[in-house]
Design a protein around this motif. Structure first.
Motif, short mmCIF file in Angstrom:
data_model
loop_
_atom_site.label_atom_id
_atom_site.label_comp_id
_atom_site.label_asym_id
_atom_site.label_seq_id
_atom_site.Cartn_x
_atom_site.Cartn_y
_atom_site.Cartn_z
N TRP A 185 -8.70 7.49 13.20
CA TRP A 185 -8.66 6.03 13.14
C TRP A 185 -7.92 5.43 14.32
O TRP A 185 -7.76 4.23 14.41
CB TRP A 185 -8.01 5.57 11.84
N TYR A 186 -7.48 6.28 15.24
CA TYR A 186 -6.76 5.75 16.40
C TYR A 186 -7.70 5.71 17.59
O TYR A 186 -8.54 6.58 17.78
CB TYR A 186 -5.55 6.63 16.73
N ILE A 222 -11.17 -0.24 10.92
CA ILE A 222 -10.83 0.15 9.56
C ILE A 222 -11.23 -0.96 8.58
O ILE A 222 -11.84 -0.72 7.54
CB ILE A 222 -9.32 0.43 9.43
N ILE A 226 0.76 9.38 20.57
CA ILE A 226 1.01 8.37 19.56
C ILE A 226 2.49 8.32 19.14
O ILE A 226 3.04 7.28 18.82
CB ILE A 226 0.09 8.60 18.32
N GLN A 227 3.12 9.49 19.17
CA GLN A 227 4.52 9.55 18.75
C GLN A 227 5.43 8.81 19.72
O GLN A 227 6.43 8.21 19.33
CB GLN A 227 5.01 11.01 18.65
N ALA A 261 -7.61 4.22 0.41
CA ALA A 261 -6.83 3.05 0.85
C ALA A 261 -7.23 1.81 0.05
O ALA A 261 -6.37 0.98 -0.27
CB ALA A 261 -7.05 2.81 2.33
N ASP A 280 -0.38 7.91 7.60
CA ASP A 280 -1.79 8.31 7.67
C ASP A 280 -2.56 7.85 6.44
O ASP A 280 -3.67 7.33 6.55
CB ASP A 280 -1.90 9.84 7.78
N SER A 281 -1.98 8.05 5.27
CA SER A 281 -2.72 7.74 4.04
C SER A 281 -2.85 6.25 3.78
O SER A 281 -3.64 5.84 2.95
CB SER A 281 -2.02 8.37 2.83
N THR A 282 -2.03 5.44 4.46
CA THR A 282 -2.06 4.02 4.14
C THR A 282 -2.56 3.16 5.30
O THR A 282 -2.53 1.93 5.22
CB THR A 282 -0.65 3.53 3.77
N PHE A 283 -3.02 3.82 6.37
CA PHE A 283 -3.48 3.09 7.56
C PHE A 283 -2.40 2.15 8.11
O PHE A 283 -2.68 1.00 8.40
CB PHE A 283 -4.74 2.28 7.25
N VAL A 284 -1.20 2.65 8.18
CA VAL A 284 -0.13 1.86 8.77
C VAL A 284 0.22 2.53 10.09
O VAL A 284 0.28 3.76 10.16
CB VAL A 284 1.11 1.82 7.84
N GLU A 285 0.40 1.73 11.14
CA GLU A 285 0.78 2.26 12.46
C GLU A 285 1.97 3.21 12.30
O GLU A 285 2.94 2.88 11.61
CB GLU A 285 1.20 1.10 13.37
N LYS A 286 1.89 4.35 12.98
CA LYS A 286 2.95 5.37 12.80
C LYS A 286 4.33 4.84 13.15
O LYS A 286 5.33 5.26 12.58
CB LYS A 286 2.62 6.60 13.62
N GLY A 339 -3.22 10.55 16.86
CA GLY A 339 -2.98 9.81 15.62
C GLY A 339 -4.10 10.05 14.63
O GLY A 339 -3.97 9.71 13.47
N LYS A 393 4.64 6.49 22.95
CA LYS A 393 3.64 5.95 23.88
C LYS A 393 4.20 5.77 25.28
O LYS A 393 3.47 5.77 26.25
CB LYS A 393 3.09 4.64 23.33
N GLY A 428 -4.56 5.53 21.34
CA GLY A 428 -3.17 5.49 20.88
C GLY A 428 -2.83 4.32 19.97
O GLY A 428 -1.69 4.17 19.57
N ILE A 429 -3.83 3.50 19.67
CA ILE A 429 -3.54 2.35 18.79
C ILE A 429 -4.40 2.46 17.54
O ILE A 429 -5.60 2.82 17.62
CB ILE A 429 -3.85 1.02 19.52
N LEU A 430 -3.80 2.19 16.40
CA LEU A 430 -4.54 2.23 15.14
C LEU A 430 -5.62 1.15 15.19
O LEU A 430 -5.34 -0.02 15.43
CB LEU A 430 -3.59 1.96 13.96
N ASP A 470 5.12 10.47 8.26
CA ASP A 470 3.82 10.45 8.94
C ASP A 470 2.67 10.55 7.97
O ASP A 470 1.63 9.91 8.15
CB ASP A 470 3.74 11.60 9.94
N ARG A 472 0.84 -1.20 0.00
CA ARG A 472 0.00 0.00 0.00
C ARG A 472 0.88 1.26 0.00
O ARG A 472 0.64 2.21 -0.73
CB ARG A 472 -0.90 -0.02 1.23
N GLU A 487 -10.92 8.67 2.85
CA GLU A 487 -9.66 7.98 3.21
C GLU A 487 -9.76 6.48 2.98
O GLU A 487 -8.83 5.84 2.50
CB GLU A 487 -9.29 8.28 4.67
N ILE A 488 -10.93 5.93 3.33
CA ILE A 488 -11.13 4.49 3.16
C ILE A 488 -11.09 4.13 1.66
O ILE A 488 -10.43 3.17 1.26
CB ILE A 488 -12.49 4.05 3.76
#
Lengths: 508, 236
Positions: free
Chosen positions: B99-100, B110, B75-76, B157, A391-397, B96, B78, B103-105, A387, A372, B153-154
């Motif tokens: 979608w967080y 999603i 989030i940066q 993706a 955000d755009s790919t829904f991947v954990e930062k 974040g 934890k 602190g967790i995605l 970052d 992705r 956004e969805i």
């Protein structure tokens, strides 16, 4: 572009087909660029005779081209020097012979296939040699006009051509440039000019369109007389030009044909059968207008002409003009064309196919998140910040930097650091397509080499199986035999499939 | 209380007058509050307030007890303790984004939204952004409100996943109901099943996915003859 693994693969093919001596000569030419006979003797440490014979084999099989240029000051009396250049593309084409034969078997008859088979096996043949070859193992010798007729059929579709000038003269500036570049140590800079050199020499060697695909005139009249009079077997006298004219397969036309096929199949997979039929009709009707292999756009045609061509096919007859127009839009033509002339961006179709191939490697090697991310960067075509990518790919930062670094380490991404202060900096990433394509192509050559080496390895491992008579293949031997057959099938078909990708990245 | 910021330089009495604060608490509270919806890391807080560690710790506890400040997950980082004035909601940089969750995605959420969008597009054959968002709004599948931006956004993706393709309507066939030229979405796979796209030629052979390909040579330790991936691949 010729990459390091590309050279290794080419040398491997030559070793397989012609042995170590010939491959040693070929390897030196591929790695060092054009060389004279003397220099080849020096670099290969073979005898002059060995080098000469190896060169003859390579020339016979269209893997090497000789050329002449003047050395020294013109006023001082220039001395003509002959050098040899390896034809990388032609060497790799050896892998594709089965594909070339398949094309001819689909379009022409068995006799033409047989004729081409002879040309592919022996490299270059005169008409007489072709007749001898066709007569082998047959009670009555095959008539020359019969072979000639088949040759004419192959010439008409340009699958066969007259051999190019054996030793064209190349003007001096080219030579100067290559000498300078050849002195450079870096392999990367060495690669590019040789390709240009190769092209320039081949351009100088190639014959004019008229003569390239025509039978010599005396044969022509004889043949005409033959068909009209239906008579005497006496065709060509000993001094005839036809005797000495050498013929060979025209790889360029086969590649063009394979490119058209790849274009159509890609459109079929991405869009639908309708779009594929339209593209096929356009390409088929304009194929004689194609001047070079890598045509960027199809020859412009009006909607009416396209529709007339489409109607000729079975599927095309089901389509209305509106549907044709809709498909043309899908194919990327603007909805309102000036003067109604539609031209399809062929380069873009192939570009999408290349992207797909690279993305599929990323997916398999690095996983879905990386896929992705890679697609995001590939589509964006510019630098993006870590970052923003996450955000755009829904991947954990916290995961995004790890994935990005892996892709970067393996040369799949380009990275730039943007320092805001001594403590704070941003990392920016992008897909650098030109560099990446070369890298992927090189990996593909490596993979092709590995497939070929593994085939040899498997064969060596089970060599005794191949000598066992069929009726003795039972029990555990049968199991091993079956395995070997499956292994060969899988390796062979994978290599052919991978070769399609090699063509996509290098030849199309 | 207003969400509008008070300026960085605070008046000494900028805190809630009803709650009595010690001098130290007031200093700390003012620094934390000045960071608005970004909050502040305890170490930065100590540095900016110039107070001793034990004083800071004690005062923070007291402020938390008085419900003037709250601890938030950043989030940066934890692992770091992060404080924010109670009246602020953590900014996107801290949480974040939408979608967080804590602190967790929220991957599960999603995926559910993605799945629903994908199913809708497959049923419709071709769907526009407006079509998808209207359907989500009406269907009532999701309890939480999903904003237009989230749907956007969805969809983006899903395009990156290569599950759907962004196309322009030709106004013909399946596009008949969509005005010509309008951007719409189609399922990439013709069967509508989620799944990986067809592997390319390179990705179908062991070398295509090999992490060690750069170390592989014909006669090296890693070679096509000794390769474990090949062994596995050719195990008939």
């Amino acid at each position: 572009m010729v990459t390091q693994n590309g050279i290794k693969f080419a040398v491997h093919l030559i070793t397989n087909h012609f042995g170590n001596l010939v491959s040693k000569v070929c390897e030196n030419l591929l790695k060092r660029g054009p060389l004279s006979l003397e220099k080849l003797v020096k670099f290969t440490e073979l005898t002059k005779e060995q080098v000469k014979n190896s060169l003859l084999v390579l020339v016979q099989h269209n893997c090497v081209q000789a050329f002449t240029f003047d050395e020294g000051d013109d006023r001082e009396g220039a001395k003509a020097i002959t050098e040899y250049v390896a034809l990388f593309d032609n060497i790799i084409h050896r892998l594709r012979f089965p594909k070339f034969l398949e094309i001819v078997s689909q379009e022409l008859d068995d006799e033409c296939v047989e004729l081409l088979e002879g040309l592919l096996r022996d490299g270059r043949l005169t008409l007489k040699q072709m007749v001898d070859r066709a007569s082998q193992g047959k009670e009555n010798p095959v008539a020359m006009d019969f072979v000639q007729e088949n040759l004419r059929k192959l010439l008409a579709v340009r699958y066969v051509e007259r051999c190019p000038d054996p030793e064209p003269f190349v003007s001096k500036p080219v030579k100067e440039e290559t000498t300078r570049k050849r002195g450079a140590k870096s392999a990367k800079t060495d690669v590019v000019p040789r390709q240009t050199m190769e092209q320039l020499i081949m351009e100088a060697a190639v014959l004019g369109e008229g003569i390239r695909f025509s039978l010599p005139s005396n044969t022509e009249s004889n043949a005409d007389g033959e068909t009209n009079a239906d008579g005497s077997p006496m065709i060509i006298d000993g001094t005839s030009q036809a005797e000495s004219t050498l013929w060979r397969a025209n790889f360029e036309e086969f590649i063009r044909r394979l490119r058209r096929k790849a274009l159509i199949e890609n459109v079929r997979a991405r869009l639908d059968d309708g779009a594929a039929v339209i593209l096929s009709a356009i390409l088929e009707s304009t194929k004689t207008a194609e001047k070079k292999v890598k045509m960027e756009n199809s020859v412009p045609m009006s909607l009416d002409t396209i529709f007339t061509e489409v109607m000729k096919t079975e599927f095309g007859r089901t389509m209305t003009i509106d549907r044709v127009r809709a498909s043309l839009i899908q194919l990327g033509c603007p909805s309102r064309m000036l003067e109604d002339s539609y031209s399809i961006d062929l380069k873009n179709v192939l570009e999408l196919a290349r992207n797909e191939e690279v993305e599929s490697i990323v997916l398999k090697r690095y996983g879905k998140d990386a896929y992705r991310i890679f697609r995001l960067l590939s589509k964006a075509g510019r630098l993006l910040e870590t970052d923003k990518i996450a955000d755009s790919t829904f991947v954990e930062k916290k995961d995004a930097p790890k994935i990005l670094s892996r892709l970067w380490t393996d040369n799949y991404l380009h990275m730039e650091k943007l320092a805001l202060s001594t403590t704070k900096s941003f990392l920016l990433w992008k897909v650098n397509n030109p560099v990446l394509r070369v890298h992927v192509l090189d990996e593909m050559y490596h993979a092709a080499l590995n497939l070929s080496l593994r085939m040899a390895f498997e064969q060596e491992k089970d060599e005794e199986l191949l000598t066992i008579p069929k009726d003795k293949i039972v029990g555990p031997i049968q199991k091993r035999y079956k395995r070997l057959r499956n292994v060969w099938l899988l390796l062979g078909s994978s290599l052919m499939k991978l070769d399609d990708a090699l063509m996509l990245f290098h030849d199309f | 209380m207003s969400r509008l910021p008070s300026l960085k330089r605070k008046q000494p009495d900028s805190g809630p007058s009803s709650v009595a604060l010690t001098d130290h608490e007031r200093i700390l509270y003012n620094v934390i509050r000045s960071k608005r919806d970004m909050g502040i890391w305890t170490r930065d807080l100590k540095r900016e307030s110039n107070l001793a560690d034990n004083v800071v710790n004690k005062s923070l506890k007291s402020l938390e007890g008085k419900k003037l400040i709250k601890e938030v997950v950043n989030i940066q980082n934890k692992g770091r303790k992060h404080y924010m004035a109670a009246e602020f909601e953590p900014s996107k940089e801290i949480t974040g984004g939408d979608w967080y969750s804590e602190g967790i995605l929220d991957v599960d959420f999603i995926n559910i939204v993605k799945d629903q969008c994908l199913k809708h597009i497959f049923r419709q054959k071709v769907a526009t952004f407006d079509g998808v968002s209207e359907w989500i709004r009406k269907s009532g599948i999701f309890k939480a409100e999903i904003t237009q931006q989230q749907i956007e956004e969805i969809l983006r993706a899903l395009v990156l996943d290569n599950e759907i393709t962004e196309v322009k309507s030709t106004g013909f066939g399946e596009f008949a109901s969509v005005p010509i030229g309008r951007v719409c979405y189609k399922c990439t796979s013709k069967s509508g099943h989620k799944g990986e796209p067809k592997a390319g030629a390179m990705a179908s052979v062991p070398c295509g996915v090999c992490p060690r390909i750069s170390l592989c040579t014909p006669d090296g330790i890693i070679s096509p003859g000794t390769c474990v991936y090949y062994e596995k691949w050719l195990d008939f």
